[in-house]
Design an enzyme around this catalytic site. Structure first.
Site, PDB file in Angstrom:
ATOM      1  N   GLN A   9       0.835  -1.197   0.000  1.00 48.20           N
ATOM      2  CA  GLN A   9       0.000   0.000   0.000  1.00 48.20           C
ATOM      3  C   GLN A   9       0.869   1.245   0.000  1.00 48.20           C
ATOM      4  OE1 GLN A   9      -3.160  -0.451   2.762  1.00 48.20           O
ATOM      5  NE2 GLN A   9      -3.938   1.621   2.538  1.00 48.20           N
ATOM      6  N   SER A  88       4.325  -6.083   2.896  1.00 47.62           N
ATOM      7  CA  SER A  88       3.011  -5.953   3.539  1.00 47.62           C
ATOM      8  C   SER A  88       1.931  -6.572   2.652  1.00 47.62           C
ATOM      9  CB  SER A  88       2.736  -4.481   3.852  1.00 47.62           C
ATOM     10  OG  SER A  88       1.554  -4.334   4.595  1.00 47.62           O
ATOM     11  N   LEU A  89       1.024  -5.768   2.109  1.00 35.34           N
ATOM     12  CA  LEU A  89      -0.009  -6.286   1.224  1.00 35.34           C
ATOM     13  C   LEU A  89       0.581  -7.089   0.070  1.00 35.34           C
ATOM     14  CD1 LEU A  89      -2.944  -6.275  -0.010  1.00 35.34           C
ATOM     15  CD2 LEU A  89      -2.146  -4.275  -1.298  1.00 35.34           C
ATOM     16  N   ARG A 113      -8.910  -8.409   4.669  1.00 38.18           N
ATOM     17  CA  ARG A 113      -7.817  -7.714   5.339  1.00 38.18           C
ATOM     18  C   ARG A 113      -7.979  -6.205   5.244  1.00 38.18           C
ATOM     19  NH1 ARG A 113      -2.545  -5.689   3.942  1.00 38.18           N
ATOM     20  NH2 ARG A 113      -0.856  -6.353   5.346  1.00 38.18           N
ATOM     21  N   HIS A 192       0.711  -2.440  11.116  1.00 36.42           N
ATOM     22  CA  HIS A 192       1.849  -3.225  11.612  1.00 36.42           C
ATOM     23  C   HIS A 192       2.305  -2.749  12.994  1.00 36.42           C
ATOM     24  CE1 HIS A 192       1.936  -5.140   7.747  1.00 36.42           C
ATOM     25  NE2 HIS A 192       2.025  -3.968   7.155  1.00 36.42           N
ATOM     26  N   GLN A 240       1.498 -10.813  10.784  1.00 35.66           N
ATOM     27  CA  GLN A 240       1.981  -9.678   9.988  1.00 35.66           C
ATOM     28  C   GLN A 240       1.206  -8.402  10.306  1.00 35.66           C
ATOM     29  OE1 GLN A 240       0.594  -8.374   6.312  1.00 35.66           O
ATOM     30  NE2 GLN A 240       2.386  -9.105   5.172  1.00 35.66           N
TER      31      GLN A 240
END
Length: 282
Positions: A9, A88-89, A113, A192, A240
């Site tokens: 992102q 991440s994503l 998510r 996070h 995560q």
């Protein structure tokens, strides 16, 4: 050896995906059916100004990255990846490339998510550039910024902090006085970090209902900075959400495995830039 890197992102941009939606009409139609709206319209025109909203950003990026990977698969001149990793994503697109799940399952995971993360508001994040992770930890401790977590370890001299928006902004003077550059990020939540724990718990329950396969290509986990171990996909994807993205560790691992060719798969060049900084530190 080649590794494919999938961005997270913040890499989204208006127009991303381009002709991919028309090149893969079947998958685009499946995406629209799952999402309940036109992902092509969102990415190319964004008439409702939703592309920056987490619950829309994440599915859109996943679709674009998955289709970009599919197109690379069709190109005989492209080197096949020995490893995959996503920031991440982007880890979901990496796991799709590693055949841990099909396109539709990955999109359902990302849709859930993004919805859960988008529900937790009031958070903020900022990039701290020019200081090591230990320097940042020491400064946070010295100034009693106890509500702040380190969300991303991006390079040896770039980390991202997260917390309540006001608390994050309150660290600005301390970091700048210490010689660091401070850049607030345009996000709605403290991703996070400990503040994502409610999302993590609900997402973990959702993951337990989904069948996932072991990666056929070694995939580096943001949570551990190492390849997924057998049986750890659901645990790592849940953890995560409220733990740091160990991107620098992940890339250092790949460099130690003698990976030389890093290909960014998706919009933008954020990960390419991070890799340049990581290599310069060697």
């Amino acid at each position: 050896m080649t590794a494919y890197l999938f961005p997270g992102q913040g890499s989204q941009n208006l127009g991303m995906g381009g002709t991919l939606f028309d090149e893969f009409p079947e998958l685009t139609t499946k995406a629209d059916a799952i999402l309940g709206y036109s992902v092509k319209e969102l990415c190319l025109n964004d008439p409702q100004k939703q592309l920056v909203q987490t619950q829309f950003t994440q599915p859109a990026l996943y679709v674009v990255e998955a289709l970009t990977y599919k197109k690379k698969q069709m190109d005989a001149t492209q080197q096949k990846p020995i490893y995959v990793a996503g920031h991440s994503l982007g880890e979901y697109a990496a796991l799709f490339a590693a055949e841990s799940f099909d396109f539709e399952t990955g999109l359902r995971l990302v849709q859930k998510r993004g919805a859960l993360m988008g529900q937790i508001s009031g958070g903020g994040m900022a990039a701290i550039i020019g200081k090591s992770a230990q320097d940042v930890r020491d400064l946070l401790q010295k100034n009693h910024f106890d509500s702040i977590d380190i969300a991303n370890f991006n390079t040896p001299k770039q980390v991202v902090i997260a917390g309540k928006k006001e608390d994050v902004l309150n660290t600005k003077n301390a970091f700048e006085q210490a010689g660091a550059m401070f850049f607030p990020l345009n996000v709605s939540g403290a991703f996070h970090s400990r503040y994502m724990t409610p999302a993590k718990e609900e997402f973990s329950s959702f993951l337990n209902e989904i069948e996932l396969n072991e990666p056929k290509i070694p995939c580096i986990s943001n949570y551990t900075g190492k390849p997924y171990e057998t049986g750890q996909i659901k645990i790592n994807l849940a953890e995560q959400l409220n733990h740091s993205v160990l991107w620098n560790d992940s890339m250092q691992y790949l460099i130690a495995q003698r990976v030389q060719n890093f290909v960014e798969v998706g919009p933008g060049t954020v990960l390419t830039g991070l890799m340049t900084k990581i290599k310069q530190s060697k």
